[in-house]
Scaffold this motif. Structure first.
Motif: not given
Ligand SMILES: Nc1ncnc2c1ncn2[C@@H]1O[C@H](COP(=O)(O)OP(=O)(O)OP(=O)(O)O)[C@@H](O)[C@H]1O
Length: 241
Positions: A161-164, A185-191, A193-195, A197-206
């Motif tokens: 999926s786009g988020g994956e 714009e790392p989440t620019g083409n995501l809905d 909710k997925t945006a 979720y992706v930000f959660d992952a990025l934030q956790a890694l940072v």
């Protein structure tokens, strides 16, 4: 004199140079007979652990700023420091080396290589840097599992999926243990909710890896979740409320 009460982490952060520092940076492009002054004496500091949102209207200079911070372009004036290193006087080879070591890029469209699996896409930058296949695969698996993508490791981008796909792109961006993530714009083409979720992952890694991130976004809900928000106003960088 009153003692300043800092814990060890805060004290270390106060001493170490900012991950990214811009001082009086200028950038202009030719526009017919004149110059378009995109950045005029822009100043910025981003320290370890910080996630900074870059929010500005289209054409204000967000990509220009990210390209300068990422050493993909050079300023016409001022200085860009990475981890305390003044980059203006470096040659091309040194700039490339510093970029590969210190910076991870994430784009709106993931730019994963379609013929490779998720695992191989995350392994590739490490192997380009000279890591052996086994070590690269081990780290890639760790990162994918951190991104909750262990079940997708052998899938090609078209099977995700786009988020994956975007989470794989983030894993790839941090594979070489950079100090700074630059995201356009790392989440620019995501809905929405997925945006998040992706930000959660990025934030956790940072947070987990002690990185810093500068993230250009039009998504004000996401920007509100970041540590600071900056914008561009007539070529200057301005902190937002
Ligand atoms: N290589 C170039 N040559 C000439 N003008 C340029 C060049 N790159 C950017 N510009 C101009 O500089 C300004 C800032 O561009 P930039 O791409 O940094 O804006 P942006 O804030 O990222 O916009 P967007 O949100 O639409 O991507 C724009 O007016 C653009 O047309």
């Amino acid at each position: 004199m009153a003692a300043v009460d800092l814990d060890d982490d805060e004290a270390a952060r106060a001493i170490e140079p900012p991950v990214l520092r811009l001082t009086r940076v200028e950038r202009r492009y030719p526009e017919g007979e004149r110059w378009l002054e995109v950045l005029k004496s822009a100043d910025l500091e981003i320290r370890t652990g910080e996630i900074v949102a870059l929010c500005a209207p289209s054409g204000a200079g967000k990509s220009t700023l990210l390209h300068l911070a990422g050493l993909l372009e050079s300023p016409d004036g001022g200085e860009v420091y990475l981890g305390g290193v003044a980059t203006g006087s470096l040659g091309d080879a040194e700039r490339t080396r510093l970029r590969r070591m210190e910076i991870g890029f994430v784009y709106q469209f993931h730019h994963l290589l379609p013929e490779f699996t998720a695992l191989e896409n995350v392994m590739l930058p490490q192997m380009i840097r000279g890591l052996g296949r086994k070590e690269a695969a081990q780290r890639a698996r760790q990162l994918l599992s951190y991104m909750r993508l262990e079940a997708r490791a052998e899938h090609r981008p078209s099977e995700m999926s786009g988020g994956e796909q975007q989470r794989v792109a983030i894993a790839r961006a941090v594979a070489n243990v950079p100090r700074l993530i630059l995201a356009d714009e790392p989440t620019g083409n995501l809905d929405p909710k997925t945006a998040h979720y992706v930000f959660d992952a990025l934030q956790a890694l940072v947070r987990a890896s002690g990185l810093a991130a500068l993230i250009a976004t039009h998504n004000m809900d996401l920007a509100a979740r970041m540590d600071r928000r900056i914008t561009l106003d007539e070529g200057k960088i301005v902190e937002m409320a």
